[in-house]
Design a protein around this motif. Structure first.
Motif, mmCIF file in Angstrom:
data_model
loop_
_atom_site.group_PDB
_atom_site.id
_atom_site.type_symbol
_atom_site.label_atom_id
_atom_site.label_comp_id
_atom_site.label_asym_id
_atom_site.label_seq_id
_atom_site.Cartn_x
_atom_site.Cartn_y
_atom_site.Cartn_z
ATOM 1 N N THR A 43 29.808 -23.321 32.936
ATOM 2 C CA THR A 43 29.508 -22.775 34.194
ATOM 3 C C THR A 43 30.221 -21.617 34.637
ATOM 4 O O THR A 43 29.608 -20.534 35.134
ATOM 5 C CB THR A 43 29.135 -23.851 35.363
ATOM 6 O OG1 THR A 43 28.333 -24.946 34.895
ATOM 7 C CG2 THR A 43 28.668 -23.571 36.452
ATOM 8 N N VAL A 44 31.449 -21.944 34.825
ATOM 9 C CA VAL A 44 32.276 -20.868 35.399
ATOM 10 C C VAL A 44 32.299 -19.487 34.450
ATOM 11 O O VAL A 44 32.279 -18.469 34.983
ATOM 12 C CB VAL A 44 33.987 -21.217 35.258
ATOM 13 C CG1 VAL A 44 34.882 -20.401 35.555
ATOM 14 C CG2 VAL A 44 33.957 -22.478 36.209
ATOM 15 N N VAL A 45 32.225 -19.663 33.130
ATOM 16 C CA VAL A 45 32.226 -18.430 32.488
ATOM 17 C C VAL A 45 30.831 -17.791 32.422
ATOM 18 O O VAL A 45 30.862 -16.447 32.521
ATOM 19 C CB VAL A 45 32.513 -18.811 30.847
ATOM 20 C CG1 VAL A 45 32.064 -17.603 29.798
ATOM 21 C CG2 VAL A 45 33.977 -19.366 30.580
ATOM 22 N N LYS A 53 28.956 -17.697 35.302
ATOM 23 C CA LYS A 53 28.655 -17.164 36.686
ATOM 24 C C LYS A 53 29.762 -16.334 37.250
ATOM 25 O O LYS A 53 29.830 -15.614 38.155
ATOM 26 C CB LYS A 53 28.526 -18.659 37.520
ATOM 27 C CG LYS A 53 27.296 -19.102 37.209
ATOM 28 C CD LYS A 53 27.145 -19.971 38.197
ATOM 29 C CE LYS A 53 25.831 -21.017 38.013
ATOM 30 N NZ LYS A 53 24.288 -20.395 38.075
ATOM 31 N N VAL A 54 31.150 -16.297 36.498
ATOM 32 C CA VAL A 54 32.310 -15.500 37.005
ATOM 33 C C VAL A 54 32.712 -14.374 35.909
ATOM 34 O O VAL A 54 32.915 -13.446 36.099
ATOM 35 C CB VAL A 54 33.288 -16.419 37.508
ATOM 36 C CG1 VAL A 54 34.569 -15.843 37.926
ATOM 37 C CG2 VAL A 54 32.930 -17.569 38.510
ATOM 38 N N GLN A 69 31.740 -27.827 32.800
ATOM 39 C CA GLN A 69 32.307 -26.939 34.008
ATOM 40 C C GLN A 69 32.888 -25.476 33.601
ATOM 41 O O GLN A 69 32.776 -24.719 34.116
ATOM 42 C CB GLN A 69 33.565 -27.428 34.682
ATOM 43 C CG GLN A 69 32.979 -28.987 35.445
ATOM 44 C CD GLN A 69 34.173 -29.608 35.801
ATOM 45 O OE1 GLN A 69 35.376 -29.203 35.501
ATOM 46 N NE2 GLN A 69 34.096 -30.766 36.691
ATOM 47 N N ILE A 70 33.316 -25.442 32.257
ATOM 48 C CA ILE A 70 33.860 -24.301 31.710
ATOM 49 C C ILE A 70 32.829 -23.324 31.418
ATOM 50 O O ILE A 70 32.857 -22.241 31.630
ATOM 51 C CB ILE A 70 34.781 -24.509 30.426
ATOM 52 C CG1 ILE A 70 36.116 -25.329 30.718
ATOM 53 C CG2 ILE A 70 35.085 -23.231 29.701
ATOM 54 C CD1 ILE A 70 37.029 -25.879 29.444
#
Length: 113
Positions: free
Chosen positions: A50-52, A54-55, A47-48
């Motif tokens: 993916t967030v890093v 994509k964001v 999850q970390i």
């Protein structure tokens, strides 16, 4: 004295709320804290990542691109005014932009994820 009493009441209220709404976290039955942290990290690492990807990296890329083109424009106007083009700041911003644009392809292998 009245102000002191209000401050003390506020501090007591905040402490009471913090005691009521906090939860104690225990490690698994054996008391292995490192194992609990490691299992939490393995669950959250995807999850970390993916967030890093994509964001965070796109936000940094956007900020660097805006700064790069703004600095390039200011350098051009300085060139028209003084006759000398300053390359250092646009070159540094461009290098940082290239670094952050390509970072998601190799940063996770460096971190071992």
């Amino acid at each position: 004295m009245k102000k002191y009493r209000k401050i003390m009441m506020l501090i007591c209220f905040v402490m009471l709320c913090s005691l009521m709404f906090t939860a104690t976290a225990y490690a698994s039955g054996s008391g292995d804290v490192a194992g609990a942290i490691q299992s939490t990290w393995t669950d959250a690492s995807s999850q970390i990542k993916t967030v890093v990807n994509k964001v965070v990296f796109p936000a940094i890329d956007l900020i660097l691109a805006v700064f790069f083109f703004a600095k390039l424009g200011m350098a051009y106007f300085d060139y028209r005014k003084h006759g000398q083009f300053e390359w250092a700041a646009p070159a540094i911003l461009f290098a940082c932009l290239v670094f952050t644009l390509t970072a998601p392809t190799y940063i996770w292998t460096i971190l071992g994820m």
